[in-house]
Structure formats: C-alpha cells, structure tokens
Design a protein around this motif. Structure first.
Motif, PDB file in Angstrom:
ATOM      1  N   SER A 162       1.158  -1.335  -0.041  1.00  0.00           N
ATOM      2  CA  SER A 162      -0.007  -0.320  -0.058  1.00  0.00           C
ATOM      3  C   SER A 162       0.539   0.975  -0.008  1.00  0.00           C
ATOM      4  N   ASP A 196      -7.021  -4.380   4.315  1.00  0.00           N
ATOM      5  CA  ASP A 196      -7.059  -3.625   3.237  1.00  0.00           C
ATOM      6  C   ASP A 196      -7.770  -1.970   3.501  1.00  0.00           C
ATOM      7  N   ASP A 233      -4.436   4.637   0.731  1.00  0.00           N
ATOM      8  CA  ASP A 233      -4.615   3.425   1.039  1.00  0.00           C
ATOM      9  C   ASP A 233      -3.547   3.180   1.989  1.00  0.00           C
ATOM     10  N   ALA A 235      -2.846  -0.177   4.126  1.00  0.00           N
ATOM     11  CA  ALA A 235      -2.489  -2.036   4.863  1.00  0.00           C
ATOM     12  C   ALA A 235      -1.929  -1.831   6.117  1.00  0.00           C
TER      13      ALA A 235
END
Ligand code: SAM
Length: 243
Positions: A162, A196, A233, A235
């Motif tokens: 990510s 995610d 985004d 992770a």
C-alpha cells in the motif's frame, strides 16, 4: 525525545503522536477505516456482543463508546475496560465515557494488566505496545487475562503493501521488516489477516495535519509533495490468537 509523564507505569512506550498532539490524533482516528473493515473482520473471528472487551492502550478512549454501543456488524459488549498508561489520556478516556454504564478506564500497561486472571473475552490493541519482538511480557499477560475460548487482536501497520506502507518504511527504516514481524507472530501462535483500509479525511488540511504528527518534518514534506487528495490507501495487519 518524548519523556515519560509522571505516574506512567514502567515499560510505557513513548507515543509522541497521541501524547503531544492529542487533538490531531483524535482527528486521525475519525479518518481511519471509515468503511469498518477492521471491526467487521474482528467480529467475524470472535464477536464481543454481550461479552467483556478490553481495549489495551486505549489512548484517549476514542473506541470505548463504540465497543459498548455496538455498530453495523453487531451488538455492544456488556462490559468494556480501557487500559492506558498515560495518566492524562486515561483521564480523557474517563471523561469521554462518564455516565456510561459498563465502561471503565484503568491506568496500567500491557506488561501489567490491572485485571484478574481469565476475566476478559476479547482484547483489542490498536497501534499500541504490541509491535513484534520485545512485546513478550504483554503476550504473557494476555495469556493470563483472556478466558479460554477468548480472542486477542492486535492491529498494526503492514509495511509490505500500500501507499501508506511505503510511507511507513520510508519514515521508519529502522523498524523490523515485515518478514521479521510475520515470523515473530507466527512463532507465538498468532494468525495474520492482511486488511486493506484507508485514511479518509474531509479536507486536505486534515490529511496534512495527520501526516505531520506521524512522520518527521522532512519525510512529511516529501510525502505531501508527491501525494494528492484527502486520503490514502493503507494496509494493516490484524494479528489474532484464540486462547
Ligand atoms: C498510537 S496510540 C493508540 C491509542 C488507541 N489505541 C487509539 O487507537 O486511539 C498508542 C497508545 O499506547 C499507549 N501505550 C504505550 N505504552 C504502552 C504499554 N506498555 N501498554 C499499553 N499501552 C501503551 C500509549 O500511551 C498510547 O496511548
């Protein structure tokens, strides 16, 4: 260098983001995982509806009312205990939950959880103390306080994936690499759920403020110069173990 506040138990890990920028960390919490991926996944593994939930390293208690009230995926816990070593944050958590039945906040640490043996069904530690190698004293305490059949969850950054993961590796190059983390947790019998999620803020100013409490000024400048928008985004690893 962030120094320990008076009254903090031994073994407290300095957390400059929330200790020094409490209001901005609150803003950060409002932007973390608005889609509820983490909570939905945790409930799928072990649901805390009607049970006792411990939030270990609860900070200013952002999540405590939510654990008690329930969410789109399930009911509230019957009893919620927040444990936090920083006395001022524990006071803020208490103030936030004043008058709510079934929620209490205790000053304490993961290495010495101020609860009796086998008194908790579900534990969650979110970006708090359990950062891989070195957290063995806290793991022993989890084994003591969690009832048989209960579950502990740890949420932490996944630097292997990510955009945020890339920022994290850049900002904290000395931290254990992902493969060391993975080996540590699996050797201790924990499972990994890679998730995610996203940071989603209402404005660019909010994203910038949060990036600046999580990274040193040079890294934050570089991140913000190359990244547009109001979110990212992100992770995470949800580590979990059934006791
Ligand atoms: C990054 S903050 C996260 C706070 C909270 N979990 C949240 O998501 O809002 C990390 C927290 O862990 C606490 N902490 C530091 N050392 C700890 C320890 N040994 N045991 C438990 N919590 C600890 C810090 O005081 C801080 O409140």
């Amino acid at each position: 260098m962030t120094s320990l506040p008076p009254g903090a138990p031994r073994g407290t890990i300095p957390s400059p983001n929330i200790w020094e920028h409490t209001a901005t960390y609150e803003l950060e919490n409002t932007g973390v995982d608005r889609a509820g991926v983490v909570e939905r996944t945790m409930r799928g593994i072990d649901d805390w509806s009607g049970r006792t939930l411990l939030d270990l390293g609860c900070g200013a208690g952002f999540h405590l009312p939510r654990w008690a009230a329930g969410d789109a995926y399930g009911g509230g816990a019957a009893r919620v205990v927040g444990v936090e070593p920083h006395p001022h944050l524990a006071m803020l958590a208490r103030r936030r939950t004043r008058g709510r039945t079934g929620i209490e906040v205790l000053v304490g640490s993961a290495q010495e959880i101020p609860l009796p043996d086998r008194s908790v069904d579900v534990v969650q530690a979110r970006w708090a103390y359990f950062f891989g190698p070195g957290c063995e004293p806290g793991l022993a305490e989890l084994a003591r306080v969690v009832r048989r059949g209960g579950t502990a969850f740890v949420i932490d950054n996944d630097g292997s994936r990510s955009t945020f993961g890339r920022w994290f590796r850049r900002g904290y190059p000395d931290l254990d690499p992902p493969e060391v983390q993975e080996r540590f947790w699996s050797q201790h019998g924990w499972n990994r759920e890679p998730l995610d999620i996203a940071w989603t803020f209402d404005s660019r100013a909010d994203l910038e403020a949060v990036v600046r409490i999580e990274f040193d000024p040079a890294t934050a400048d570089a991140i913000l110069a190359e990244h547009e928008g109001t979110g990212v985004d992100y992770a995470v690893n949800l580590w979990w173990k059934r006791f």
